[in-house]
Design a protein around this motif. Structure first.
Motif, PDB file in Angstrom:
ATOM      1  N   GLU A  31      50.463  33.826  54.707  1.00 40.17           N
ATOM      2  CA  GLU A  31      49.669  34.104  53.522  1.00 40.17           C
ATOM      3  C   GLU A  31      48.246  34.508  53.874  1.00 40.17           C
ATOM      4  O   GLU A  31      47.562  35.129  53.076  1.00 40.17           O
ATOM      5  CB  GLU A  31      49.639  32.870  52.613  1.00 40.17           C
ATOM      6  CG  GLU A  31      50.997  32.542  52.012  1.00 40.17           C
ATOM      7  CD  GLU A  31      50.909  31.420  51.016  1.00 40.17           C
ATOM      8  OE1 GLU A  31      49.778  30.949  50.767  1.00 40.17           O
ATOM      9  OE2 GLU A  31      51.955  31.019  50.484  1.00 40.17           O
TER      10      GLU A  31
ATOM     11  N   ASN B  33      51.974  37.238  50.190  1.00 44.71           N
ATOM     12  CA  ASN B  33      50.935  36.894  49.212  1.00 44.71           C
ATOM     13  C   ASN B  33      50.571  38.158  48.457  1.00 44.71           C
ATOM     14  O   ASN B  33      49.780  38.967  48.917  1.00 44.71           O
ATOM     15  CB  ASN B  33      49.709  36.306  49.900  1.00 44.71           C
ATOM     16  CG  ASN B  33      48.726  35.706  48.906  1.00 44.71           C
ATOM     17  OD1 ASN B  33      48.471  36.264  47.851  1.00 44.71           O
ATOM     18  ND2 ASN B  33      48.163  34.556  49.269  1.00 44.71           N
ATOM     19  N   ARG B  34      51.166  38.323  47.298  1.00 38.30           N
ATOM     20  CA  ARG B  34      50.997  39.549  46.525  1.00 38.30           C
ATOM     21  C   ARG B  34      49.541  39.795  46.147  1.00 38.30           C
ATOM     22  O   ARG B  34      49.038  40.916  46.240  1.00 38.30           O
ATOM     23  CB  ARG B  34      51.869  39.454  45.266  1.00 38.30           C
ATOM     24  CG  ARG B  34      52.011  40.753  44.497  1.00 38.30           C
ATOM     25  CD  ARG B  34      52.869  40.527  43.256  1.00 38.30           C
ATOM     26  NE  ARG B  34      53.119  41.772  42.550  1.00 38.30           N
ATOM     27  CZ  ARG B  34      54.155  42.564  42.782  1.00 38.30           C
ATOM     28  NH1 ARG B  34      55.032  42.239  43.715  1.00 38.30           N
ATOM     29  NH2 ARG B  34      54.324  43.682  42.099  1.00 38.30           N
ATOM     30  N   GLU B  35      48.844  38.746  45.729  1.00 39.68           N
ATOM     31  CA  GLU B  35      47.461  38.895  45.292  1.00 39.68           C
ATOM     32  C   GLU B  35      46.555  39.272  46.470  1.00 39.68           C
ATOM     33  O   GLU B  35      45.669  40.123  46.339  1.00 39.68           O
ATOM     34  CB  GLU B  35      46.972  37.603  44.640  1.00 39.68           C
ATOM     35  CG  GLU B  35      45.545  37.658  44.115  1.00 39.68           C
ATOM     36  CD  GLU B  35      45.345  38.716  43.032  1.00 39.68           C
ATOM     37  OE1 GLU B  35      44.184  39.123  42.826  1.00 39.68           O
ATOM     38  OE2 GLU B  35      46.341  39.146  42.411  1.00 39.68           O
ATOM     39  N   ALA B  36      46.784  38.627  47.620  1.00 35.94           N
ATOM     40  CA  ALA B  36      45.991  38.967  48.802  1.00 35.94           C
ATOM     41  C   ALA B  36      46.229  40.416  49.217  1.00 35.94           C
ATOM     42  O   ALA B  36      45.299  41.130  49.613  1.00 35.94           O
ATOM     43  CB  ALA B  36      46.345  38.024  49.953  1.00 35.94           C
TER      44      ALA B  36
ATOM     45  N   ARG C  56      47.000  42.843  47.244  1.00 36.44           N
ATOM     46  CA  ARG C  56      46.293  43.696  46.289  1.00 36.44           C
ATOM     47  C   ARG C  56      44.807  43.759  46.596  1.00 36.44           C
ATOM     48  O   ARG C  56      44.177  44.823  46.548  1.00 36.44           O
ATOM     49  CB  ARG C  56      46.514  43.171  44.867  1.00 36.44           C
ATOM     50  CG  ARG C  56      45.918  44.058  43.782  1.00 36.44           C
ATOM     51  CD  ARG C  56      46.034  43.401  42.412  1.00 36.44           C
ATOM     52  NE  ARG C  56      45.229  42.187  42.326  1.00 36.44           N
ATOM     53  CZ  ARG C  56      43.914  42.186  42.103  1.00 36.44           C
ATOM     54  NH1 ARG C  56      43.263  43.332  41.968  1.00 36.44           N
ATOM     55  NH2 ARG C  56      43.271  41.046  42.024  1.00 36.44           N
ATOM     56  N   LEU C  57      44.241  42.621  46.966  1.00 38.23           N
ATOM     57  CA  LEU C  57      42.811  42.550  47.221  1.00 38.23           C
ATOM     58  C   LEU C  57      42.384  43.345  48.452  1.00 38.23           C
ATOM     59  O   LEU C  57      41.252  43.827  48.525  1.00 38.23           O
ATOM     60  CB  LEU C  57      42.371  41.086  47.379  1.00 38.23           C
ATOM     61  CG  LEU C  57      42.429  40.238  46.096  1.00 38.23           C
ATOM     62  CD1 LEU C  57      42.106  38.788  46.393  1.00 38.23           C
ATOM     63  CD2 LEU C  57      41.480  40.806  45.037  1.00 38.23           C
TER      64      LEU C  57
END
Length: 350
Positions: free
Chosen positions: A11, A227-230, A232-233
């Protein structure tokens, strides 16, 4: 170079252009990879002894198991599931799932057969069938990405719809009469003595291996699963990759549909039934985590081989076909349980 270790991104890994540490180790493993800390410590290495044990047991209990004809038959049987499973490794490694692959295989095979029987050029019909598979994958990917539908629900609905379309399209009647030499070659021909479907399976494996282990695309897929959000960031185009992965599985399912229809010289409305379960089993048994972020193509190949060997062995031992699903279901349950335990251990270690 073989897929000697499971490729996993944690992650906290940033999927930048610099090769991931695990990928660097994969490149350096070489002969040293066949050690306790290399191949045999990987997911593929852990499932290989199980596969060899099953082979040894069947060799002792089924007289015809180790014959050349039977081994060739096993290779032919595992081709269809393997081709789809190699692509599905990306989907599951990304944290998704595709339950529509079996129906896609059947529908595209039926579509190609119908075009050919109606006088369309064989190669044009094949291209049209492959494009149909890509279209199905594209629709799945767009629905999942743009509408936020759960991959399980979306592809389950797609499976049901496509199976219904197959029955409406064919009226439940197989399309036969595909005894054209050009078409037969794909499912029954050979290249230097190796069956064409096996050659295609090897080429698909090589292409998927390159994408997963030698390109940013593979790292990004697993980063999304980890970790999808990471992901994206740090600027990864999640939408583009997610849709492309489902297009890939649609294409692979259509390719399997071509080979299956060519081998049978007929398009069966019930073809590829339960392929989605065998594909998921092969991928998960091989060490790709259902939660995403981890994938092993070599493990998928061994998992698909294990499924084919088990089915073949049960047939040779004259086990009632009703028990086949019990055995396969048990294998899936054990594999998923092992994956859950492994995920829990990784979470504790983190």
């Amino acid at each position: 170079m073989s897929d000697s270790k499971t490729y996993e991104i944690s992650e906290h890994t940033h999927p930048d252009p610099v090769p991931a540490p695990e990928e660097g180790r994969l490149r350096r493993l070489g002969v040293a990879g066949l050690t306790r800390s290399g191949f045999f410590a990987s997911s593929a290495g852990r499932i290989l002894p199980v596969f060899l044990l099953v082979v040894a047991a069947l060799s002792l209990t089924a007289n015809d198991f180790l014959t050349v004809d039977n081994i060739t038959n096993v290779l032919r049987q595992m081709v269809f599931v393997s081709i789809i499973a190699f692509a599905a490794t990306f989907v599951i490694g990304m944290g998704g799932i595709d339950l529509s692959v079996g129906a896609t295989t059947a529908l595209t095979g039926l579509f190609m057969a119908d075009l050919i029987l109606n006088g369309v050029n064989i190669y044009l019909a094949i291209v049209a069938g492959l494009l149909l598979g890509c279209l199905i994958g594209l629709v799945n990917g767009l629905l999942i990405d743009r509408l936020g539908i759960s991959p399980f629900i979306c592809t389950l609905a797609a499976m049901i719809i496509l199976r219904g379309v197959i029955m409406v399209y064919s009226q439940g009647v197989p399309l036969t009469g595909l005894g054209f030499s050009e078409f037969q070659w794909f499912g029954q021909g050979a290249v230097l003595g190796v069956p064409v479907p096996v050659v295609v399976m090897a080429l698909v494996f090589a292409a998927c291996w390159y994408l997963l282990y030698r390109t940013k695309y593979g790292r990004y897929v697993l980063s999304i699963g980890s970790n999808r959000e990471a992901a994206r960031l740090v600027g990864i185009s999640i939408s583009r990759i997610e849709v492309s992965v489902y297009v890939m599985t649609g294409f692979a399912a259509a390719l399997a549909g071509l080979l299956l229809t060519s081998r049978l010289e007929a398009a069966m409305p019930e073809a590829a039934t339960n392929y989605e379960l065998d594909v998921i089993a092969a991928v998960v048994i091989g060490g790709t985590g259902l939660s995403g972020g981890k994938a092993s193509l070599a493990g998928t190949a061994i998992g698909a081989a294990l499924m084919a060997v088990v089915r073949n062995g049960l047939n040779l031992l004259n086990v009632n076909t009703f028990w086949h699903q019990v055995v396969i279901g048990s294998i899936i349950l054990v594999a998923v349980s092992f994956d859950a335990v492994s995920a829990r251990r990784r979470a504790r270690a983190a």
